[in-house]
Motif scaffolding. Sequence first.
Motif, short mmCIF file in Angstrom:
data_model
loop_
_atom_site.label_atom_id
_atom_site.label_comp_id
_atom_site.label_asym_id
_atom_site.label_seq_id
_atom_site.Cartn_x
_atom_site.Cartn_y
_atom_site.Cartn_z
N GLU A 35 0.87 -1.17 0.00
CA GLU A 35 0.00 0.00 0.00
C GLU A 35 0.92 1.23 0.00
O GLU A 35 0.91 2.05 0.90
N GLY A 62 -3.81 -2.49 -3.12
CA GLY A 62 -3.69 -3.43 -2.01
C GLY A 62 -2.67 -4.52 -2.23
O GLY A 62 -1.54 -4.27 -2.61
N TYR A 110 -10.24 -7.23 4.31
CA TYR A 110 -8.82 -7.43 4.56
C TYR A 110 -8.40 -8.82 4.08
O TYR A 110 -9.18 -9.77 4.17
#
Length: 400
Positions: A35, A62, A110
């Motif tokens: 990131e 990501g 996540y």
Amino acid sequence: MTILKKLCIIISLFLFTGCSSQVYNVSSSDNLQNEESYSNNNQTINIYNIENEVIGEIEHYGQITLIDDGIIFTKQPQISGDDIIRMEYYRYYFKTNEVIKIGTVDNWAYEASYCNILHNNHLYMLISTGEILYPEKRYLELYDIDLNTNTMSKLTSQLGGFPYSSMTYNEGKLYIIKLISTGGCYLEEYDIKSNDSTTIMEFEYDSNTDTGEMIRQIFPVNDNMALLKVKYETLNNISLYIDIYDMKMNLQSSIDISSMSNDINQLAQGVSHFTVANKYFYYGNFSTLRYLGQIDKSNINSIINTNSTFAMATDIFPRSDSSLFYQSFDIYNNLYLFDYSNGTIKKSSFELDDDRYYIMNMSRNSNNDLLFTMFYKDAITGEELTPRLYYVNICDLNFK
């Protein structure tokens, strides 16, 4: 609210609670993996070879996972304010520069990419979905990317599962540590062939008395399993152990490794990297403690001086022949190759055409190909360089 802010909040929520052992430091290289600019937008990033030549590019947001012939990466299909409502997964091939869409995860929150497992051309991942701040609204899900067909499927789902869980592979089965929001954890065995899940061990933690034990990480050791466990006598009396079990989960041996640190808060942290092989082990938590050590009967000895930016390259399967370490956020970009068979260390460094770049993250595949994430940001002026990915083989680095 961006995903990075959400993770900061969830970390603070677990501080000094019944799951206080799940404190994480988002400034670590593990949690900021790929990131680079900390934005909430897709980013185009070039891929370079050892000669500093551009060999490809991807547009991503990501996580990036190195596989044997390419990269699995994520990308936002759309942006709605600051919220990520779904995440697309893609495959990039190094030889052809071809990009193929694999699938989409709705309500993505996540991915625990530090424990991704590649086995038999299948990539297994732990992905959290839903409202990450609320156990009653989030799920920990096991996904399988079939690299033979470039398809993606969900295998299991746990309501309330904690995002920073851990997973390893041994003898046709995945072993997943699952935390319980009310305290404690259990070890789940997932049979890849039968798709059956079985709870094989449970550990309790009582938040009222601050007593109990929990698994922090797990690693296969020949025909055995090494469990890294934190044990609480009280909140201020904590010990960290490596317990070796046979495959029937009978305890074979135990070694106290608490002497790694005098800071009990460090011993209580969640752990991203853990390896045990022969008489050596490596420990790296989500905060600042890193330790490469040798087990000498009932004692441990440090092999190399480490600091908070010392890190282990992520392997896509558990391997006990060697580990590759690097000094992240450092102008020298030093590398260390540790051989678990004899305890020797070879050194190298990664030099670019622009010496301002530092290593932010690093991974290795079964061919000993390496993927470096390189970045630079001036701490005073805020000046940034465009992030780069480097794809090289370990033989190109001339370890000595």
